[in-house]
Design an enzyme around this catalytic site. Sequence first.
Site, mmCIF file in Angstrom:
data_model
loop_
_atom_site.group_PDB
_atom_site.id
_atom_site.type_symbol
_atom_site.label_atom_id
_atom_site.label_comp_id
_atom_site.label_asym_id
_atom_site.label_seq_id
_atom_site.Cartn_x
_atom_site.Cartn_y
_atom_site.Cartn_z
ATOM 1 N N GLY A 1 -19.293 -52.158 -64.662
ATOM 2 C CA GLY A 1 -20.647 -51.681 -64.932
ATOM 3 C C GLY A 1 -21.418 -51.509 -63.643
ATOM 4 O O GLY A 1 -21.015 -52.023 -62.590
ATOM 5 N N CYS B 1 -13.968 -56.075 -62.734
ATOM 6 C CA CYS B 1 -15.110 -55.847 -61.853
ATOM 7 C C CYS B 1 -16.349 -56.587 -62.364
ATOM 8 O O CYS B 1 -16.423 -57.797 -62.296
ATOM 9 C CB CYS B 1 -15.350 -54.350 -61.667
ATOM 10 S SG CYS B 1 -16.401 -53.938 -60.245
ATOM 11 N N TYR B 2 -17.334 -55.871 -62.912
ATOM 12 C CA TYR B 2 -18.530 -56.531 -63.441
ATOM 13 C C TYR B 2 -18.158 -57.565 -64.500
ATOM 14 O O TYR B 2 -18.759 -58.639 -64.573
ATOM 15 C CB TYR B 2 -19.481 -55.493 -64.037
ATOM 16 C CG TYR B 2 -20.776 -56.076 -64.575
ATOM 17 C CD1 TYR B 2 -21.885 -56.222 -63.756
ATOM 18 C CD2 TYR B 2 -20.876 -56.485 -65.908
ATOM 19 C CE1 TYR B 2 -23.069 -56.770 -64.245
ATOM 20 C CE2 TYR B 2 -22.050 -57.029 -66.402
ATOM 21 C CZ TYR B 2 -23.147 -57.168 -65.570
ATOM 22 O OH TYR B 2 -24.314 -57.711 -66.054
ATOM 23 N N HIS C 1 -10.227 -51.972 -60.232
ATOM 24 C CA HIS C 1 -10.181 -51.235 -61.491
ATOM 25 C C HIS C 1 -8.746 -50.795 -61.800
ATOM 26 O O HIS C 1 -8.287 -49.766 -61.298
ATOM 27 C CB HIS C 1 -11.093 -50.006 -61.421
ATOM 28 C CG HIS C 1 -12.546 -50.344 -61.467
ATOM 29 N ND1 HIS C 1 -13.268 -50.377 -62.642
ATOM 30 C CD2 HIS C 1 -13.404 -50.710 -60.478
ATOM 31 C CE1 HIS C 1 -14.517 -50.729 -62.382
ATOM 32 N NE2 HIS C 1 -14.625 -50.934 -61.074
ATOM 33 N N GLU D 1 -7.700 -49.524 -64.484
ATOM 34 C CA GLU D 1 -7.681 -48.402 -65.428
ATOM 35 C C GLU D 1 -7.640 -47.042 -64.745
ATOM 36 O O GLU D 1 -7.255 -46.049 -65.371
ATOM 37 C CB GLU D 1 -8.901 -48.474 -66.370
ATOM 38 C CG GLU D 1 -10.248 -48.215 -65.729
ATOM 39 C CD GLU D 1 -10.906 -49.456 -65.158
ATOM 40 O OE1 GLU D 1 -12.151 -49.475 -65.081
ATOM 41 O OE2 GLU D 1 -10.186 -50.387 -64.766
ATOM 42 N N GLY E 1 -9.621 -22.836 -76.675
ATOM 43 C CA GLY E 1 -9.088 -23.862 -75.792
ATOM 44 C C GLY E 1 -8.266 -24.887 -76.556
ATOM 45 O O GLY E 1 -8.151 -24.842 -77.784
ATOM 46 N N VAL E 2 -7.702 -25.827 -75.825
ATOM 47 C CA VAL E 2 -6.820 -26.837 -76.420
ATOM 48 C C VAL E 2 -7.556 -27.644 -77.487
ATOM 49 O O VAL E 2 -7.064 -27.814 -78.610
ATOM 50 C CB VAL E 2 -6.277 -27.787 -75.332
ATOM 51 C CG1 VAL E 2 -5.358 -28.834 -75.954
ATOM 52 C CG2 VAL E 2 -5.562 -27.016 -74.247
ATOM 53 N N ASP E 3 -8.739 -28.131 -77.153
ATOM 54 C CA ASP E 3 -9.431 -29.084 -78.019
ATOM 55 C C ASP E 3 -9.788 -28.477 -79.373
ATOM 56 O O ASP E 3 -9.480 -29.042 -80.414
ATOM 57 C CB ASP E 3 -10.699 -29.593 -77.326
ATOM 58 C CG ASP E 3 -10.449 -29.976 -75.883
ATOM 59 O OD1 ASP E 3 -9.363 -30.509 -75.617
ATOM 60 O OD2 ASP E 3 -11.316 -29.732 -75.030
ATOM 61 N N SER E 4 -10.435 -27.300 -79.344
ATOM 62 C CA SER E 4 -10.853 -26.700 -80.617
ATOM 63 C C SER E 4 -9.657 -26.169 -81.398
ATOM 64 O O SER E 4 -9.652 -26.203 -82.637
ATOM 65 C CB SER E 4 -11.879 -25.591 -80.381
ATOM 66 O OG SER E 4 -11.341 -24.538 -79.611
ATOM 67 N N SER E 5 -8.619 -25.700 -80.698
ATOM 68 C CA SER E 5 -7.434 -25.182 -81.400
ATOM 69 C C SER E 5 -6.690 -26.306 -82.120
ATOM 70 O O SER E 5 -6.279 -26.157 -83.281
ATOM 71 C CB SER E 5 -6.497 -24.484 -80.407
ATOM 72 O OG SER E 5 -7.125 -23.367 -79.814
ATOM 73 N N LYS F 1 -8.077 -35.462 -72.901
ATOM 74 C CA LYS F 1 -7.361 -34.190 -73.016
ATOM 75 C C LYS F 1 -5.859 -34.399 -73.203
ATOM 76 O O LYS F 1 -5.240 -33.742 -74.039
ATOM 77 C CB LYS F 1 -7.628 -33.353 -71.771
ATOM 78 C CG LYS F 1 -6.935 -32.000 -71.756
ATOM 79 C CD LYS F 1 -7.659 -30.968 -72.604
ATOM 80 C CE LYS F 1 -8.980 -30.597 -72.000
ATOM 81 N NZ LYS F 1 -9.682 -29.548 -72.772
#
Length: 519
Positions: free
Chosen positions: A54, A81-82, A167, A169, A223-227, A375
Amino acid sequence: MHQTAVVLDFGSQVTQLIARRVRECGVFCEILPCTAPLERILQSSPVGVILSGGPDSVYAPGAPTVDRGLFAADIPILGICYGMQLTAYLNGGQVAAAAEREYGRTSMTVVAEDPLFANLPPEQTVWMSHGDRIEEIPGAEVVARSANCPLAAVRIPAIRFHGVQFHPEVVHTEHGAAIIRNWLFNVAGCRGDWQMGSFIDEEIKAIRQAVGDDHVILGLSGGVDSSVAAVLLAKAIGKQLHCVFVNNGVLRKHEAEDVQAMFAEHVGTDLVYVDASQRFLDKLAGVADPEQKRKIIGAEFVAVFKDVAEDIKARHAATGAEVKFLAQGTLYPDVIESQSVYGGPASVIKSHHNVGGLPKDLGLGLVEPFRFLFKDEVRRIGEELGLPDSVVWRQPFPGPGLAVRILGDITAEKVRVLQEADWIMRQELEKAGLMREIWQSLVVLTPIKTVGVMGDERTYENVAAIRAITSTDGMTADWFRMPYEVLDIMANRIINEVRGINRVVYDISSKPPATIEWE
């Protein structure tokens, strides 16, 4: 019921990356705000709890905190971290401003055996991002150190706690994914019983339950997401789905034709095509502020969708069908940059048209199946649903389109200039076989004009910037090391073939500190 890990969000811009790493290990993950009551945290019987990073200092007035009872709940806890600093602070330790802020790649040495670093080398490169450091934690055993951080990793057996100042991640931490995996399986005792196929089945069930007999319109961009969202929704509700493809006047060259052809071949449900290009350009005229552009485009999209919804309602009047939902391919990076999605103290980076740009009086419920996904996860869903590589691996394209790649106000002529430059860039990347290596590529039309010489005559035209980046999730990115010969061809073609541009530059900024798009 899946085993569940809980991430408590303290406002980090990369909190969702933690959840993503956990899910990659086959462990279901839930993100809650740090303000969640202890009862809510324990409700899903978590196998472990992760405290995120954070932006605050633990000793600052009003700094986010957590119920102290969590440390007495006999649950494995990982503080990042935080989250590590807060654990120290709440358990009698000392946290102070470091003499030297530690940011970026850092060499760290593991100094004690611990399941967190099982089968990993003692010397590691990790990503640090902190201005404070822990001076002391009662009962803590030091596991790793760096030159500027004597407590880079610790364990506190009495409260089943592991803490890391870095971090794990983010991709910049060399063995970050392995460290999270070690914590999940070696410390928290996870089984790994959640897979992407489970997500698809569960999401279809959730969509059916939420939508019922009502109809949904989906804003399809191609695009990928909406398709992928269109295919998933089609599986869930069939003919109750109506896809709307809006030409907003700031699409790439040939985009309108390509999207309709792709949709007919691979999706095949009801598609409504609306050419609203002049309508959008009129609304954007004279607007230079990027946040205002995004909000105008978001609001105008919804206005178009409402018009379409009325048409669909009229078509289905005999059945009494109502269009009550708007579906979008919204991803988590859109959300986290636009608002503090989990109620934590995260900063707003920029409003995405499909998040910050939607009006409060929308009048339609939102269906966003990928709102908490990245994504690459959506691409995996697309593959599971049988979509071809040509759709699944298409580069991201922002909802506001070229409007956020034209710095300053929008005109039809500027759109034409950028469309031509973008078309040349994409052609050359395809010829060079680089499209699959690049996460996203774009051309930015800047308002900067420079002097040039063409045909022995003086020119005074715009600078175009080419940007290409590599990434796995869009939250962090690095600039693509474009072969010089490809850049050379692109620049020469753009300058020679696109009237209005006489200089080309290449953007070598990473994210952070830059974002992928310029606006």
